[in-house]
Every structure is written in structure tokens, then in C-alpha cells.
Write a protein that holds these residues in place. Structure first.
Motif, PDB file in Angstrom:
ATOM      1  N   THR A  79      -4.913  -4.850  -2.964  1.00 31.89           N
ATOM      2  CA  THR A  79      -3.882  -3.948  -3.466  1.00 31.89           C
ATOM      3  C   THR A  79      -2.753  -3.790  -2.453  1.00 31.89           C
ATOM      4  OG1 THR A  79      -4.956  -1.972  -2.566  1.00 31.89           O
ATOM      5  CG2 THR A  79      -5.563  -2.649  -4.821  1.00 31.89           C
ATOM      6  N   LEU A  80      -1.609  -3.395  -2.952  1.00 31.57           N
ATOM      7  CA  LEU A  80      -0.438  -3.192  -2.105  1.00 31.57           C
ATOM      8  C   LEU A  80      -0.730  -2.158  -1.021  1.00 31.57           C
ATOM      9  CD1 LEU A  80       2.592  -3.802  -1.658  1.00 31.57           C
ATOM     10  CD2 LEU A  80       3.098  -1.958  -3.284  1.00 31.57           C
ATOM     11  N   SER A  81      -1.438  -1.092  -1.380  1.00 30.16           N
ATOM     12  CA  SER A  81      -1.734  -0.024  -0.420  1.00 30.16           C
ATOM     13  C   SER A  81      -2.685  -0.475   0.678  1.00 30.16           C
ATOM     14  CB  SER A  81      -2.319   1.191  -1.147  1.00 30.16           C
ATOM     15  OG  SER A  81      -3.497   0.840  -1.845  1.00 30.16           O
ATOM     16  N   GLN A  82      -3.473  -1.510   0.408  1.00 30.15           N
ATOM     17  CA  GLN A  82      -4.370  -2.046   1.435  1.00 30.15           C
ATOM     18  C   GLN A  82      -3.634  -2.911   2.450  1.00 30.15           C
ATOM     19  OE1 GLN A  82      -7.123  -3.984  -1.287  1.00 30.15           O
ATOM     20  NE2 GLN A  82      -8.738  -2.489  -0.817  1.00 30.15           N
ATOM     21  N   CYS A  83      -2.436  -3.361   2.091  1.00 26.58           N
ATOM     22  CA  CYS A  83      -1.688  -4.284   2.946  1.00 26.58           C
ATOM     23  C   CYS A  83      -0.595  -3.614   3.759  1.00 26.58           C
ATOM     24  CB  CYS A  83      -1.034  -5.376   2.096  1.00 26.58           C
ATOM     25  SG  CYS A  83      -2.163  -6.475   1.264  1.00 26.58           S
ATOM     26  N   ASP A  85       1.843  -0.241   5.108  1.00 27.52           N
ATOM     27  CA  ASP A  85       1.788   1.164   5.537  1.00 27.52           C
ATOM     28  C   ASP A  85       2.990   1.974   5.071  1.00 27.52           C
ATOM     29  OD1 ASP A  85      -0.582   0.589   6.918  1.00 27.52           O
ATOM     30  OD2 ASP A  85       0.527  -0.024   8.712  1.00 27.52           O
ATOM     31  N   ASP A  87       5.532   4.105   2.714  1.00 24.19           N
ATOM     32  CA  ASP A  87       5.285   5.125   1.699  1.00 24.19           C
ATOM     33  C   ASP A  87       6.016   4.756   0.408  1.00 24.19           C
ATOM     34  OD1 ASP A  87       4.488   7.463   0.449  1.00 24.19           O
ATOM     35  OD2 ASP A  87       6.201   8.601   1.212  1.00 24.19           O
ATOM     36  N   ASP A  92       2.020   2.728  -8.409  1.00 22.80           N
ATOM     37  CA  ASP A  92       0.623   2.770  -8.830  1.00 22.80           C
ATOM     38  C   ASP A  92      -0.269   2.161  -7.753  1.00 22.80           C
ATOM     39  OD1 ASP A  92      -1.914   2.035 -10.211  1.00 22.80           O
ATOM     40  OD2 ASP A  92      -0.839   2.686 -12.003  1.00 22.80           O
ATOM     41  N   GLU A  93      -1.391   2.811  -7.478  1.00 21.65           N
ATOM     42  CA  GLU A  93      -2.300   2.333  -6.441  1.00 21.65           C
ATOM     43  C   GLU A  93      -3.040   1.054  -6.836  1.00 21.65           C
ATOM     44  OE1 GLU A  93      -4.950   5.469  -5.427  1.00 21.65           O
ATOM     45  OE2 GLU A  93      -3.399   6.714  -4.469  1.00 21.65           O
ATOM     46  N   LYS A 142      12.084   1.687  -2.882  1.00 20.70           N
ATOM     47  CA  LYS A 142      10.762   2.235  -2.567  1.00 20.70           C
ATOM     48  C   LYS A 142      10.529   3.648  -3.098  1.00 20.70           C
ATOM     49  CE  LYS A 142      11.580   4.169   2.062  1.00 20.70           C
ATOM     50  NZ  LYS A 142      11.040   5.514   1.761  1.00 20.70           N
TER      51      LYS A 142
END
Length: 336
Positions: A79-83, A85, A87, A92-93, A142
Motif C-alpha cells: 500500500t501507498l501508506s506502507q511506502c 511517509d 501526509d 484511501d489507505e 496531496k
């Protein structure tokens, strides 16, 4: 290919084409250039002239991601959030690398073609000379709300490929342009290609030209980000794109399994047009007829096709806003 050259010459003269045409098939290789790389100095385009190719270079970003997947540093399901940092308050997560590659992430695009007609409009509030790294694009999108649900239908998206470039930088430790230069361009023998800054272009690089409403021409230096990025804008010589495709299909950039995965159709765009991890393709009766790369920016027009069955490759690079498709279509009409 003398007849081909004669007929291409005719259409090139009719439309005042400026650029380079490269054709490779079972009969050999033909490269022909037209027009000027520098109109003021009347410097002609040549076979080794470098051209901007806009979104035609999204495939380099896809290959970089696939290389890192093969190294186990990321996956299509990451996922994008795992890659990253950064904000992204409204994103969507569940957005994954796969969604970004296939333009199905639903993230807002910094250049929304549904709302903007002119790419130059972007740089009114954010001067283009401030855009020199991938993170410089983030303020453009963003903090915006999602444009569509994750995994929804195909919607072409430049911002998604900026995010993919940032992922390449994060997991590889390289600046994106340096990564592509080392692990794609050098491996493919693309000696005349690179991610350049418009205020520091190397020799043999064509200026992009935009026709002015009242006649005459202006360069596109105030129309594009100053440095090419992971969503588009790399500079290539036409013959380098043929070398690149050879390297890709000969499994010199990825393993055979990953290359096959990169080149397969995934998302239906139109009746017989699909998108995969490596651009568009025409598919008929579950068979890929041709692979298609394209790019358009003010002062930039690029078209590329490859026919797997006949190994025909056609590359058309132009340093004007129009003309590449007309040349490509004429060559297809003659050879197909």
C-alpha cells in the motif's frame, strides 16, 4: 524501404513535421529526421537528436517498480501508506502499487484533463522552475480529496506515477532519475537518453515548439516542469526507444516471468484497447496485436508501437505539439 521513405517524406512535408522517425522490421532499420531542433539557429534534427517524450516514459517508472519487486523490496500489493511517509489526509489507505500502475487508484490528478484544457494553467500559482524533484509535485495534489474509489475504472492519472517515482526513491535509495539511468538506460544501451533540466539541456537536444495564435513559434520552456519526472518528460533519441524495447523483450531488464506480467493486458480502456503495467495495447480475441506508448505535452508529441507477431517497431518523436500520430498512421497503413 525506399518506397516507405518516399511516402513518409510526402506526408512529413504536407504537415510540416518536425522530428525523427525510426522503423525496424524484418527488412532492416530506417531512420529519417525532419525539421529543426533549434529554429532560431536553423539547426536540423538528426538521427541522434534527443526529444522530450512526455508520458511515453511512464513505462520506465513501471519497469523500475517491477525491478524492485523482483528484489523483494516492494510488491504489487504494497500500500501507498506502507511506502511513503508523506501526509495524504484524504487518500484511501487501500491504495496499492497495482492501483497506481494501472491508473485505478482514484487519487486526484495534479493535471485533471476533465477540468483543465491547457497544461500551462498549472504553472500560474506554482512556477514551473520550482519543480526540480518529485516531492515538488506534492503540493499540487496531496491535500485534495479522492477523485474516485480505489479499484474503480481506468482513469489516466499523472499524480499516481509521481507517487510511484517517490516509492522508487524511498525503497531504492536513489534519486529517481539516477535509478532509471543506471538500471534501465545503461542496461539497454540508451546512450542518448536521460532526465534533463530544461534550463541545462545537453547537446543535441531539441527545443519543443508551440505555434503562437498569431503565427510564428515559441519554445515550451515556460510550459513544463523544469525537470522531467516519473510521470513523463524524459528525453530520448528515437533509436534509443527501439533499443529499449529490444532490451525489455529480450529479458535484459526483468526476468521473463516479470516481463510477461509487465506486458499483459489488465484493465479495459475501450473496446479493444487495454492498459497493463507497461502502457496501452490493442487486444483482439485474447491476443495482443500491438503495444502502444504515447506522450503529449506542449511542444512535445511522441508515438511508439510494437507488433509482437511481426517484430515491427515504429518510433516517432516530434518537437512540435502535433504530427507524430499522422506519421505513425501512414507507416502503419503502408506496412500492416
Amino acid at each position: 524501404m525506399s518506397e516507405l521513405i518516399q511516402r513518409v517524406n510526402k506526408i512529413a512535408n504536407e504537415i510540416h513535421f518536425s522530428g525523427t522517425v525510426h522503423v525496424k522490421n524484418s527488412e532492416g532499420v530506417t531512420t529519417k529526421s525532419y525539421g529543426y531542433s533549434n529554429r532560431a539557429e536553423r539547426i536540423k534534427n538528426h538521427t541522434n537528436t534527443r526529444y522530450g517524450i512526455a508520458s511515453g516514459c511512464k513505462i520506465f517508472t513501471s519497469i523500475a517498480i517491477c525491478q524492485l519487486i523482483e528484489e523483494g523490496k516492494v510488491s504489487f500489493d504494497t500500500t501507498l501508506s506502507q511506502c511513503l511517509d508523506f501526509d495524504f489526509p484524504y487518500f484511501d489507505e487501500n491504495i496499492t502499487v497495482h492501483h497506481l500502475l494501472t491508473h485505478t487508484s482514484g487519487v486526484p490528478d495534479y493535471f485533471d484533463e476533465d477540468e483543465m484544457d491547457d497544461y500551462e494553467e498549472l504553472w500560474v500559482s506554482m512556477p514551473m522552475y520550482h519543480i526540480r524533484s518529485l516531492k515538488d509535485f506534492l503540493p499540487l495534489f496531496k491535500d485534495m480529496k479522492m477523485k474516485a474509489e480505489v479499484g474503480s475504472s481506468f482513469s489516466y492519472n499523472n499524480a499516481g506515477y509521481i507517487l510511484l517515482g517517490l516509492i522508487v526513491e524511498k525503497v531504492s535509495g536513489y534519486v529517481f532519475s539516477e535509478y532509471v539511468q543506471k538500471y534501465i538506460f545503461q542496461k539497454a544501451g540508451m546512450k542518448d537518453s536521460g532526465y534533463f533540466e530544461m534550463d541545462d539541456l545537453p547537446e543535441r537536444t531539441a527545443f519543443g515548439y508551440i505555434e503562437k495564435p498569431g503565427g510564428g513559434w515559441k519554445t515550451n520552456i515556460y510550459s513544463l516542469p523544469v525537470k522531467s519526472a516519473s510521470d513523463g518528460g524524459a528525453y530520448v533519441a528515437a533509436r534509443d526507444m527501439a533499443l529499449f524495447w529490444d532490451a525489455l523483450t529480450q529479458d535484459r531488464l526483468l526476468s521473463k516471468d516479470m516481463t510477461d506480467q509487465l506486458l499483459k493486458p489488465i484493465v479495459q480502456v475501450d473496446d479493444d484497447i487495454y492498459y497493463g503495467y507497461a502502457g496501452y495495447m490493442q487486444v483482439m480475441e485474447n491476443k495482443t496485436i500491438k503495444h502502444i506508448l504515447m506522450g503529449y505535452d506542449p511542444g512535445v508529441n511522441f508515438r511508439f508501437v510494437h507488433y509482437p507477431d511481426t517484430s515491427l517497431t515504429i518510433v516517432v518523436c516530434s518537437n512540435k505539439s502535433e504530427g507524430a500520430y499522422e506519421i505513425l498512421k501512414k507507416i502503419e497503413d503502408i506496412l500492416i
